[in-house]
Design an enzyme around this catalytic site. Sequence first.
Site, PDB file in Angstrom:
ATOM      1  N   GLU A 169       0.807  -1.222   0.000  1.00 50.90           N
ATOM      2  CA  GLU A 169       0.000   0.000   0.000  1.00 50.90           C
ATOM      3  C   GLU A 169       0.844   1.278   0.000  1.00 50.90           C
ATOM      4  O   GLU A 169       0.329   2.358  -0.278  1.00 50.90           O
ATOM      5  CB  GLU A 169      -0.962  -0.003   1.190  1.00 50.90           C
TER       6      GLU A 169
ATOM      7  N   GLU B  65       6.546 -22.013   7.803  1.00 51.55           N
ATOM      8  CA  GLU B  65       7.188 -21.136   8.794  1.00 51.55           C
ATOM      9  C   GLU B  65       8.245 -21.868   9.616  1.00 51.55           C
ATOM     10  O   GLU B  65       9.060 -21.247  10.286  1.00 51.55           O
ATOM     11  CB  GLU B  65       6.145 -20.526   9.732  1.00 51.55           C
TER      12      GLU B  65
END
Length: 298
Positions: A82, A113
Amino acid sequence: MFEDLETEKSNPKTTNLDEMDNYEILRIINQEDSTIAVAIAENLLEINNIIDNCLMAIKNKARVIYVGAGTSGRVAVVDAVETVPTFGVKPGVFLPLIAGGEKAFFNATENVEDYEEDGKKDLLKNNVISSDYVIGVTASGRTPYVKGALLKAREIGCKTALICNVKDPVLKDFSDIVVSLRTGPEVITGSTRMKAGTSQKMVLNMISTVTMVKLGKTYKNYMVDVKIMNKKLEERATRIISEITGLDTSRSKEYLIKADMKPKLAILMILSGKEKEACTFALSKSEILNEALKLLKN
């Protein structure tokens, strides 16, 4: 031990969650979410120090690299992406690395992960240099993928930081600055997509926003470097020019077009009364609009 983490404990307020009516569940979620701002407030000095390092990295033509897995990685991607339309920065100035790569943003691939080596590899794959700033984001403060990235970053010579949701994170030894957002047990035990994830998003918003403000990406509280990528953003840019300069929207649109759809350049042309070439040169000397104005007046 993992089960001893604050984020993994059961919340006494929601022991009978499945027996509550909808409104009661909503009330408790809302009540729990209201504590997030307090947890962040306790870390403002550390967050400020992180911002100083972000500014240093970007001024040195380096990058701010977010590293996370699962929710933390997705939150990092959202914040980094963004910055491009909002502040007009090039893609990659804020670079998000998520365990499992792009596909992990849309699909739950939670096992990825666990691989410390992947964190190291992803950093190397993106040609990290010592002036880059690496920020690990992990609710538990122990995620192996994030550990691998922080270890490799330190090895390369990068400054590092950790944003987590526990008091004493395992990865503190690999981070120059630690932000411990102690949001406590979740409404649903262990569901760190809730308070923990929300707190991380809020902090990353703070980091990227203040960094961009200090780099001159705003004038007053307007996003003058907004990148025009659609009709809505074009209308927003026109309105920003109009509100700052006092011109009507029709004239503001004319200046925006004349300035190659760059709102800051259009504003500088109007406020200074100078031609595009002179204003472009002034902005090449300083991206901060007030400073560019002073240069044109001297």
